[in-house]
Design a protein around this motif. Sequence first.
Motif, short mmCIF file in Angstrom:
data_model
loop_
_atom_site.label_atom_id
_atom_site.label_comp_id
_atom_site.label_asym_id
_atom_site.label_seq_id
_atom_site.Cartn_x
_atom_site.Cartn_y
_atom_site.Cartn_z
N LEU A 1 4.29 -3.67 -7.66
CA LEU A 1 4.83 -2.61 -6.83
C LEU A 1 5.34 -1.44 -7.66
N GLU A 2 6.08 -1.72 -8.71
CA GLU A 2 6.64 -0.65 -9.54
C GLU A 2 5.54 0.21 -10.15
N GLU A 3 4.47 -0.41 -10.60
CA GLU A 3 3.36 0.34 -11.20
C GLU A 3 2.66 1.21 -10.16
N LEU B 1 11.55 -9.53 -7.92
CA LEU B 1 11.88 -8.23 -8.49
C LEU B 1 12.96 -8.39 -9.56
N THR B 2 12.79 -7.71 -10.67
CA THR B 2 13.82 -7.71 -11.72
C THR B 2 14.71 -6.48 -11.65
N LYS B 3 14.25 -5.42 -10.97
CA LYS B 3 15.05 -4.23 -10.73
C LYS B 3 14.56 -3.56 -9.45
N PRO C 1 0.83 -1.21 0.00
CA PRO C 1 0.00 0.00 0.00
C PRO C 1 0.86 1.26 0.00
N VAL C 2 0.55 2.19 -0.90
CA VAL C 2 1.40 3.37 -1.05
C VAL C 2 1.34 4.29 0.16
N GLU C 3 0.25 4.23 0.96
CA GLU C 3 0.19 5.12 2.11
C GLU C 3 1.24 4.77 3.15
#
Length: 366
Positions: free
Chosen positions: A155-157, A180-182, A133-135
């Motif tokens: 997550l990246e999006e 994760l790739t980056k 969650p971005v908050e």
Amino acid sequence: MIQPKFNGDRVLLALGALITLTLSFANGFATLATELDRPMRCQLERTYRMVGYNCANLNLKEIPQTLKSNLQILDLSFNRIRDLNKQSFARYTDVKYLYLFENMIQNIEEDTFTELTGLEALDLSSNALKSVPVEIFRLPLLRNLYVSNNALHDLEEDLMLLDKPIRAPIQILNMADCWLTKLPNFGILPDLWQLNISSNPMTELTVEQFSPMCNLRSLDLNNTQIPICACQTMTTELTARRTKILNNHPHCTPLFASEQSICAQDVSPAPPNTDFQQCMDVRNSRILDTKAKTAWFKISLGVLTCIVVFSLILCYFHKRNVKSMKDNNNKPGKISVPIHRVMVPSGDELPIVENGNRDKLIHNCD
């Protein structure tokens, strides 16, 4: 009369079966007693003078709402929680340390953590999350974040919708085994000093992705899939920044000059590193602010100390003068009552009175 033949083997088998059955029942009762000894509700605990609840391994499916609202530590690990919503922690806004690892969390409603402004550590490891969650990245005091063992494909999006740099002063970030790739783009992270990205297929990892982390001191790359030359370049650059790298890939640290020359041919001139410089500017400004606050505090403390000392000196001399006056007034033979003397004229001398015309006329008649 024919006597029945005694069969010893059958008796021994019967006795063995009876003993086995008895032990089985005893073992079953012992196991049942052990299960009964396990607490079936959250236990109130105090750690470092903080109120906490241990709700681990209770087969909970939702956040309990009957705990004290002023709790600061909440351990909900090893349960069966699947969903979190706005009401999950609405009563527990004072929580500082929240542990939710080893659950089945799949969905987290928006603004679930928004009111937890005092949260300092959050562990969401080993769940079924696809993003964070971005908050969470807006919490003003969040220092430790653990999200390992989650497939964070989205997550990246989601981070693209977040204002950067993030507000949370994250110091420890664990994203091990998150597919994760980056590295996710958080913007500059001037407080981050420990990062764990082990067990990830980092096929797009480059040294530039670490530029916003100018304070990085520990990096875990164990079991991470990184191209050889990218890993060597990154190891060289980060080691020069005094970053301790944990890596079990021997090819990331070349031992021979031939290995170094092969990767050196693939390295292109690096563009100006603005992220690193911006991160350093933030850290330097914070250091200057801290020094300025410290200097002002010392000056204020010195002025206050001088005022207190001066006041004590004045008080001392005042008490000394008062005591001296009292001692002089209390000496033997000295009249403390003031005497008002009246001058009486002798002989024919008359007092000359300057006030009043009547006195002058009487004097002229004589």
